[in-house]
Write a protein that holds these residues in place. Structure first.
Motif, PDB file in Angstrom:
ATOM      1  N   VAL A  24       0.841  -1.202   0.000  1.00  0.00           N
ATOM      2  CA  VAL A  24       0.000   0.000   0.000  1.00  0.00           C
ATOM      3  C   VAL A  24       0.876   1.253   0.000  1.00  0.00           C
ATOM      4  CG1 VAL A  24      -1.631   1.340   1.394  1.00  0.00           C
ATOM      5  CG2 VAL A  24      -2.002  -1.104   1.035  1.00  0.00           C
ATOM      6  N   VAL A  25       1.910   1.261   0.825  1.00  0.00           N
ATOM      7  CA  VAL A  25       2.812   2.412   0.874  1.00  0.00           C
ATOM      8  C   VAL A  25       3.504   2.592  -0.474  1.00  0.00           C
ATOM      9  CG1 VAL A  25       4.979   3.260   1.892  1.00  0.00           C
ATOM     10  CG2 VAL A  25       3.157   2.387   3.355  1.00  0.00           C
ATOM     11  N   PHE A  26       3.969   1.505  -1.085  1.00  0.00           N
ATOM     12  CA  PHE A  26       4.619   1.573  -2.390  1.00  0.00           C
ATOM     13  C   PHE A  26       3.672   2.137  -3.443  1.00  0.00           C
ATOM     14  CE2 PHE A  26       5.571  -0.476  -6.494  1.00  0.00           C
ATOM     15  CZ  PHE A  26       6.824   0.058  -6.716  1.00  0.00           C
ATOM     16  N   TYR A  27       2.408   1.726  -3.408  1.00  0.00           N
ATOM     17  CA  TYR A  27       1.423   2.209  -4.376  1.00  0.00           C
ATOM     18  C   TYR A  27       1.252   3.727  -4.262  1.00  0.00           C
ATOM     19  CZ  TYR A  27      -3.128   3.177  -6.456  1.00  0.00           C
ATOM     20  OH  TYR A  27      -4.145   3.718  -7.198  1.00  0.00           O
ATOM     21  N   TYR A  28       1.091   4.232  -3.050  1.00  0.00           N
ATOM     22  CA  TYR A  28       0.869   5.663  -2.876  1.00  0.00           C
ATOM     23  C   TYR A  28       2.134   6.482  -3.155  1.00  0.00           C
ATOM     24  CZ  TYR A  28      -3.873   5.085  -1.285  1.00  0.00           C
ATOM     25  OH  TYR A  28      -5.205   4.794  -1.241  1.00  0.00           O
ATOM     26  N   VAL A  29       3.301   5.960  -2.860  1.00  0.00           N
ATOM     27  CA  VAL A  29       4.541   6.664  -3.179  1.00  0.00           C
ATOM     28  C   VAL A  29       4.694   6.766  -4.691  1.00  0.00           C
ATOM     29  CG1 VAL A  29       7.070   6.457  -3.123  1.00  0.00           C
ATOM     30  CG2 VAL A  29       5.744   6.167  -1.033  1.00  0.00           C
ATOM     31  N   ARG A  30       4.420   5.671  -5.387  1.00  0.00           N
ATOM     32  CA  ARG A  30       4.525   5.687  -6.855  1.00  0.00           C
ATOM     33  C   ARG A  30       3.506   6.653  -7.470  1.00  0.00           C
ATOM     34  NH1 ARG A  30       3.915   0.564 -10.891  1.00  0.00           N
ATOM     35  NH2 ARG A  30       4.268   1.762 -12.769  1.00  0.00           N
ATOM     36  N   LYS A  31       2.304   6.666  -6.923  1.00  0.00           N
ATOM     37  CA  LYS A  31       1.275   7.579  -7.404  1.00  0.00           C
ATOM     38  C   LYS A  31       1.687   9.031  -7.175  1.00  0.00           C
ATOM     39  CE  LYS A  31      -3.724   8.024  -6.974  1.00  0.00           C
ATOM     40  NZ  LYS A  31      -4.911   7.525  -6.288  1.00  0.00           N
ATOM     41  N   GLY A  32       2.283   9.319  -6.044  1.00  0.00           N
ATOM     42  CA  GLY A  32       2.755  10.673  -5.750  1.00  0.00           C
ATOM     43  C   GLY A  32       3.887  11.098  -6.669  1.00  0.00           C
ATOM     44  N   ILE A  33       4.787  10.175  -6.956  1.00  0.00           N
ATOM     45  CA  ILE A  33       5.889  10.494  -7.871  1.00  0.00           C
ATOM     46  C   ILE A  33       5.351  10.811  -9.253  1.00  0.00           C
ATOM     47  CG2 ILE A  33       7.870   9.490  -9.094  1.00  0.00           C
ATOM     48  CD1 ILE A  33       8.536   8.021  -6.466  1.00  0.00           C
ATOM     49  N   ARG A  34       4.395  10.029  -9.734  1.00  0.00           N
ATOM     50  CA  ARG A  34       3.797  10.294 -11.049  1.00  0.00           C
ATOM     51  C   ARG A  34       3.084  11.638 -11.059  1.00  0.00           C
ATOM     52  NH1 ARG A  34       0.499   5.108 -12.892  1.00  0.00           N
ATOM     53  NH2 ARG A  34      -1.050   6.666 -12.438  1.00  0.00           N
ATOM     54  N   TYR A  35       2.437  11.988  -9.958  1.00  0.00           N
ATOM     55  CA  TYR A  35       1.740  13.266  -9.874  1.00  0.00           C
ATOM     56  C   TYR A  35       2.711  14.430  -9.980  1.00  0.00           C
ATOM     57  CZ  TYR A  35      -1.020  17.092  -8.010  1.00  0.00           C
ATOM     58  OH  TYR A  35      -1.642  18.287  -7.835  1.00  0.00           O
ATOM     59  N   PHE A  36       3.819  14.377  -9.233  1.00  0.00           N
ATOM     60  CA  PHE A  36       4.770  15.482  -9.259  1.00  0.00           C
ATOM     61  C   PHE A  36       5.552  15.533 -10.564  1.00  0.00           C
ATOM     62  CE2 PHE A  36       4.088  15.359  -4.639  1.00  0.00           C
ATOM     63  CZ  PHE A  36       3.694  16.669  -4.489  1.00  0.00           C
ATOM     64  N   ARG A  37       5.772  14.395 -11.219  1.00  0.00           N
ATOM     65  CA  ARG A  37       6.407  14.412 -12.534  1.00  0.00           C
ATOM     66  C   ARG A  37       5.510  15.072 -13.569  1.00  0.00           C
ATOM     67  NH1 ARG A  37       9.194   8.548 -13.511  1.00  0.00           N
ATOM     68  NH2 ARG A  37      10.934   8.848 -12.097  1.00  0.00           N
ATOM     69  N   SER A  38       4.211  14.941 -13.404  1.00  0.00           N
ATOM     70  CA  SER A  38       3.284  15.505 -14.382  1.00  0.00           C
ATOM     71  C   SER A  38       3.309  17.034 -14.370  1.00  0.00           C
ATOM     72  CB  SER A  38       1.870  14.998 -14.139  1.00  0.00           C
ATOM     73  OG  SER A  38       1.341  15.549 -12.951  1.00  0.00           O
ATOM     74  N   PHE A  39       3.733  17.648 -13.272  1.00  0.00           N
ATOM     75  CA  PHE A  39       3.832  19.106 -13.234  1.00  0.00           C
ATOM     76  C   PHE A  39       4.846  19.605 -14.253  1.00  0.00           C
ATOM     77  CE2 PHE A  39       2.031  19.048  -8.851  1.00  0.00           C
ATOM     78  CZ  PHE A  39       0.975  19.879  -9.122  1.00  0.00           C
ATOM     79  N   GLY A  40       5.942  18.884 -14.438  1.00  0.00           N
ATOM     80  CA  GLY A  40       6.959  19.281 -15.399  1.00  0.00           C
ATOM     81  C   GLY A  40       6.471  19.180 -16.829  1.00  0.00           C
ATOM     82  N   ASN A  41       5.553  18.268 -17.087  1.00  0.00           N
ATOM     83  CA  ASN A  41       5.018  18.093 -18.434  1.00  0.00           C
ATOM     84  C   ASN A  41       3.824  18.996 -18.696  1.00  0.00           C
ATOM     85  OD1 ASN A  41       6.875  16.057 -18.719  1.00  0.00           O
ATOM     86  ND2 ASN A  41       5.438  14.442 -18.202  1.00  0.00           N
ATOM     87  N   GLY A  42       3.338  19.675 -17.684  1.00  0.00           N
ATOM     88  CA  GLY A  42       2.160  20.518 -17.852  1.00  0.00           C
ATOM     89  C   GLY A  42       0.873  19.732 -17.930  1.00  0.00           C
ATOM     90  N   GLN A  43       0.870  18.508 -17.425  1.00  0.00           N
ATOM     91  CA  GLN A  43      -0.304  17.653 -17.508  1.00  0.00           C
ATOM     92  C   GLN A  43      -0.860  17.428 -16.105  1.00  0.00           C
ATOM     93  OE1 GLN A  43       1.434  14.249 -19.265  1.00  0.00           O
ATOM     94  NE2 GLN A  43       1.369  15.075 -21.327  1.00  0.00           N
TER      95      GLN A  43
END
Length: 94
Positions: A24-43
């Motif tokens: 569960v912790v791994f899932y939410y950490v991965r989801k958070g990383i994808r969210y913050f990476r999307s800021f750089g792409n403007g998505q």
């Protein structure tokens, strides 16, 4: 002997609880990383959380009119017609 089975059962349940918690912790950490990476792409409109994105495509007609396409991705592959293109025809079957 039954006391040993009892402790073994508790140990296995605790191990299962720890493994599920780590997943569960791994899932939410991965989801958070994808969210913050999307800021750089403007998505930031849902792609990071598995939603569909809406990308704006621009198409210029032969007359110099620019058309912005903001349709859903499943409809975005259809041809874009300008307001003055095409005509309405009554269909009659012979």
């Amino acid at each position: 002997m039954s006391l040993m089975k009892f402790f073994l059962g508790i140990l296995l349940a605790l191990l299962l609880f720890v493994v599920i918690g780590m997943l569960v912790v791994f899932y939410y950490v991965r989801k958070g990383i994808r969210y913050f990476r999307s800021f750089g792409n403007g998505q930031t409109n849902g792609e990071a959380f598995g939603g569909q994105t809406r990308q704006t495509r621009r198409q210029t007609t032969t007359g110099g009119v620019t058309i912005e396409d903001r349709r859903d991705p499943e409809r975005a592959n259809k041809k874009i017609f300008a307001q003055d293109e095409g005509e309405y025809v009554d269909f009659t079957e012979n």
